[in-house]
Structures are given as C-alpha cells and as structure tokens.
Design a protein around this motif. Sequence first.
Motif, PDB file in Angstrom:
ATOM      1  N   GLY A  22      54.247   5.832  85.188  1.00  0.00           N
ATOM      2  CA  GLY A  22      52.921   5.321  85.475  1.00  0.00           C
ATOM      3  C   GLY A  22      53.050   5.189  86.973  1.00  0.00           C
ATOM      4  O   GLY A  22      54.010   5.455  87.935  1.00  0.00           O
ATOM      5  N   THR A  23      51.937   4.530  87.715  1.00  0.00           N
ATOM      6  CA  THR A  23      51.707   4.478  89.094  1.00  0.00           C
ATOM      7  C   THR A  23      52.071   3.348  89.563  1.00  0.00           C
ATOM      8  O   THR A  23      52.212   2.826  90.907  1.00  0.00           O
ATOM      9  CB  THR A  23      50.258   4.885  89.429  1.00  0.00           C
ATOM     10  OG1 THR A  23      49.393   3.946  88.587  1.00  0.00           O
ATOM     11  CG2 THR A  23      50.289   6.112  89.230  1.00  0.00           C
ATOM     12  N   GLU A  24      52.434   2.140  88.908  1.00  0.00           N
ATOM     13  CA  GLU A  24      52.717   0.964  89.235  1.00  0.00           C
ATOM     14  C   GLU A  24      54.223   0.964  89.554  1.00  0.00           C
ATOM     15  O   GLU A  24      55.208   0.469  88.749  1.00  0.00           O
ATOM     16  CB  GLU A  24      52.567   0.048  88.164  1.00  0.00           C
ATOM     17  CG  GLU A  24      52.609  -1.597  88.755  1.00  0.00           C
ATOM     18  CD  GLU A  24      51.664  -2.096  89.707  1.00  0.00           C
ATOM     19  OE1 GLU A  24      52.173  -2.145  91.110  1.00  0.00           O
ATOM     20  OE2 GLU A  24      50.400  -2.299  89.505  1.00  0.00           O
ATOM     21  N   GLU A 122      50.161   9.087  86.786  1.00  0.00           N
ATOM     22  CA  GLU A 122      49.451   8.201  85.937  1.00  0.00           C
ATOM     23  C   GLU A 122      49.241   8.948  84.487  1.00  0.00           C
ATOM     24  O   GLU A 122      49.252   7.888  83.600  1.00  0.00           O
ATOM     25  CB  GLU A 122      47.854   8.376  86.663  1.00  0.00           C
ATOM     26  CG  GLU A 122      46.876   7.765  85.849  1.00  0.00           C
ATOM     27  CD  GLU A 122      45.729   7.718  86.347  1.00  0.00           C
ATOM     28  OE1 GLU A 122      44.726   7.208  86.027  1.00  0.00           O
ATOM     29  OE2 GLU A 122      45.286   8.441  87.893  1.00  0.00           O
ATOM     30  N   LYS A 123      49.680  10.116  84.422  1.00  0.00           N
ATOM     31  CA  LYS A 123      49.372  10.572  83.141  1.00  0.00           C
ATOM     32  C   LYS A 123      50.682  11.621  82.794  1.00  0.00           C
ATOM     33  O   LYS A 123      51.127  12.273  83.606  1.00  0.00           O
ATOM     34  CB  LYS A 123      47.912  11.344  82.687  1.00  0.00           C
ATOM     35  CG  LYS A 123      46.933  10.376  82.469  1.00  0.00           C
ATOM     36  CD  LYS A 123      45.792  11.118  82.336  1.00  0.00           C
ATOM     37  CE  LYS A 123      44.627  10.243  82.186  1.00  0.00           C
ATOM     38  NZ  LYS A 123      43.164  11.074  81.659  1.00  0.00           N
ATOM     39  N   GLU A 142      55.477   1.550  80.129  1.00  0.00           N
ATOM     40  CA  GLU A 142      54.306   2.310  80.894  1.00  0.00           C
ATOM     41  C   GLU A 142      54.160   1.509  82.050  1.00  0.00           C
ATOM     42  O   GLU A 142      53.779   0.249  81.744  1.00  0.00           O
ATOM     43  CB  GLU A 142      53.201   2.598  80.019  1.00  0.00           C
ATOM     44  CG  GLU A 142      52.002   3.216  80.799  1.00  0.00           C
ATOM     45  CD  GLU A 142      50.654   3.357  79.787  1.00  0.00           C
ATOM     46  OE1 GLU A 142      49.691   3.781  80.456  1.00  0.00           O
ATOM     47  OE2 GLU A 142      50.725   3.209  78.743  1.00  0.00           O
ATOM     48  N   LYS A 144      51.873   0.470  84.274  1.00  0.00           N
ATOM     49  CA  LYS A 144      50.587   0.288  84.714  1.00  0.00           C
ATOM     50  C   LYS A 144      50.052  -1.029  85.220  1.00  0.00           C
ATOM     51  O   LYS A 144      50.876  -1.857  84.948  1.00  0.00           O
ATOM     52  CB  LYS A 144      49.428   0.605  83.414  1.00  0.00           C
ATOM     53  CG  LYS A 144      49.526  -0.034  82.354  1.00  0.00           C
ATOM     54  CD  LYS A 144      48.614   0.524  81.178  1.00  0.00           C
ATOM     55  CE  LYS A 144      48.885  -0.383  79.823  1.00  0.00           C
ATOM     56  NZ  LYS A 144      47.966  -0.084  78.951  1.00  0.00           N
ATOM     57  N   LYS A 145      49.114  -1.378  85.592  1.00  0.00           N
ATOM     58  CA  LYS A 145      48.684  -2.822  86.094  1.00  0.00           C
ATOM     59  C   LYS A 145      48.856  -3.746  84.904  1.00  0.00           C
ATOM     60  O   LYS A 145      48.108  -3.366  83.921  1.00  0.00           O
ATOM     61  CB  LYS A 145      47.348  -2.774  86.743  1.00  0.00           C
ATOM     62  CG  LYS A 145      47.390  -2.010  88.201  1.00  0.00           C
ATOM     63  CD  LYS A 145      46.031  -2.269  88.883  1.00  0.00           C
ATOM     64  CE  LYS A 145      45.966  -1.839  90.281  1.00  0.00           C
ATOM     65  NZ  LYS A 145      47.041  -2.086  91.057  1.00  0.00           N
ATOM     66  N   HIS A 284      40.728  -4.256  88.950  1.00  0.00           N
ATOM     67  CA  HIS A 284      41.628  -5.161  87.730  1.00  0.00           C
ATOM     68  C   HIS A 284      40.888  -6.121  86.952  1.00  0.00           C
ATOM     69  O   HIS A 284      39.888  -6.653  87.569  1.00  0.00           O
ATOM     70  CB  HIS A 284      42.704  -5.842  88.615  1.00  0.00           C
ATOM     71  CG  HIS A 284      43.739  -6.546  87.547  1.00  0.00           C
ATOM     72  ND1 HIS A 284      43.589  -7.411  86.554  1.00  0.00           N
ATOM     73  CD2 HIS A 284      45.013  -5.944  87.344  1.00  0.00           C
ATOM     74  CE1 HIS A 284      44.747  -7.873  86.127  1.00  0.00           C
ATOM     75  NE2 HIS A 284      45.769  -6.777  86.563  1.00  0.00           N
TER      76      HIS A 284
END
Length: 337
Positions: A22-24, A122-123, A142, A144-145, A284
């Motif tokens: 994931g990108t977080e 992201e994916k 994962e 993510k936010k 968000h």
Amino acid sequence: MIMDIWRSIEKKQFAPVYLLYGTEAFLINETKQMLTKHVLSEEEVDFNLSVFDLEETPIEAALEDVETLPFLGERKLVFLQNAFFLTAEKNKSKVEHDVSRLEAYLADPAPYSIVAIAAPYEKLDDRKKITKELKRKAAVLEAKKLNEQDLRIWLRERAAAAGVQIHEEAISLLIEISGTNLMLLANEMEKLSLYAEEKLIDAQMVEMLVAKSFEQNIFTLIDKILQRKVEPALSIYYELLRQNEEPIKILAVMAGQIRMLYQVKELARQGYGQQKIASVLKVHPYRVKLAMEKAGRFSEKELMRLIYQLAEADYQIKTGQAEKRLAIELILLKMGT
C-alpha cells in the motif's frame, strides 16, 4: 486487520511471513519498527536483522540469508523491500527474480526466520500466482489510509502506549486540526503525552498545544465567513499574512475548500454516502464528514455565490485590476454580508 496484526506482534505471536503493501508509508514503517522491537532484543539487531532491496537483489539471494540460522539468538528478522514483481507496473530494475523460490519457501518457511515483504504500491497484481500465494499464506497488512473508526482506535492505543488516556472530544479536535496525516498525528500525540501531567489529554490541551496547519486555518476562516463572523475571519487572514503566506495561495485554497463544500452538498443531494463521496472526490472520508456537517447549513446558491466572488477576485488580481492583499480583504468583507 491492521490493529489485529499489531496486537499479535505485541503479544509475540508472530507469523512466519508478512506482506505489507500500500501507499501509506507510515503504516509500513510502523509495522517494521514493531517487528524489530518485539522479534529481536537490542543485542540481536546487529546480528539477526537483514534488509534487502529487491530492486537490487534477486529474491533467491535474499532467501539464502532467510534460510541461514540466526547467530546468538533464537530468531532472525529479514525485510525484503520493493517487491515490484508482485505488481503489474513496469520497473526500471534489471534484476530478475526466480519467484518459484519464494513459492517454495512459502510452502515450508524456516521456523527461526520472520520475513516481512514490503510492496509500497497502490495495487498488487492478483492474477499472478505468487501474489495469490502470498495473500493466502502470509499475514497481510494493507497500508491504506485509516478510516475514522480505525484512526480513533489508533490514537487511543497510541495514547495508551505512552501511558496516558485521551478524551473522545480531544480525538475529534486533534483530527479536525491536524488532519489525517499519520506522521503529523504521531508527532502531536507524542507532544501531548509528554505534557499530560495528569495522564489525561483533553480538548483544552489539544486546543492549546496543537498547531493548526495552513489548510486548517483556511478551513476555520471559511467557517467564520459562512457564519457571517467577519472580524474573526479577518484576524485569521492577517495572521496568515504575518506568517508570510502568499495571498494568491490563500485565495486558491479558499476556493478549493468552498468548491469541495459545494461538491459534497451536491453529491449528498444525489444520494451518495460519505464513503462514496470520498472516493469520487479522492479525499479522506473524515474531511467529507466535516464538509457535510458544514455544507448542510448553507444553500447551494450561497456556496455558488462565494465561488463566483473568489473567481472574480482571482481574475482582478491576475489582470492587475486589484492589489492582492487588499482584494482578499475586500472579498472577505463582501462574503460576510
């Protein structure tokens, strides 16, 4: 799921393999720090912690280290960074990976090694066999936010880890002021925890100690304008100028926030829920929640009028018809009428 994995790590109930994607980035780094803290003692870190960048090292070479017995300890911890072969994205790396070696390892992981595979993308490509195998056999986080509920849990647990409690009002105010950036929230929580002499963080303490971001100051300014409270709005504007904020930037952020209020109101009118609106606007969900609370008090006509006034001020400034500082001051006075 994130909280469950973290609790298991704290209880030293380790999975043989973790997949962190994931990108977080903050969540991935936080998990790595937790694993390092709970898997290895300080003395073991130098001997039994390995880090491999898979953009530079083939997976089979990294697995050789994974399968090597730990030195002066019961376990070893291995981080495998940038697992780009789990995605469909093109990568500049010229390293070729024999992913069949990883598949074989997943079938029979070394009992003395804990492996954390990080894929900061992201994916992942779920069509690939190795991706399917990892998701089936690894503990998957994962990154993510966090949604509002998980964000509140995270803040409460962060406070508890620091030996303090935090009121729900304080959590709401902290998120409202600082936003949802986890790094910023973590820094503010550390500061609040140190200040909490009575081991309790309340809303008053948050109001006093937490610095408002530029965006939050603009949000408050707009809120005052929408309430027809011109003097407090002007005070915020003058303070931003004292902080050397550029008037054009102030104007642009104001326009963006009022536009978002209008969009949230329109999408809600069409029957969209909070999560769907957040997805459409790519913000968000908590920001959408705050916007829905404020936008509900004003008509679409009022919000469109404000958007038009800001656009007109922007045009006058850029065409030299108005001095930028004065133009925004005048528009704040006009907007409050």
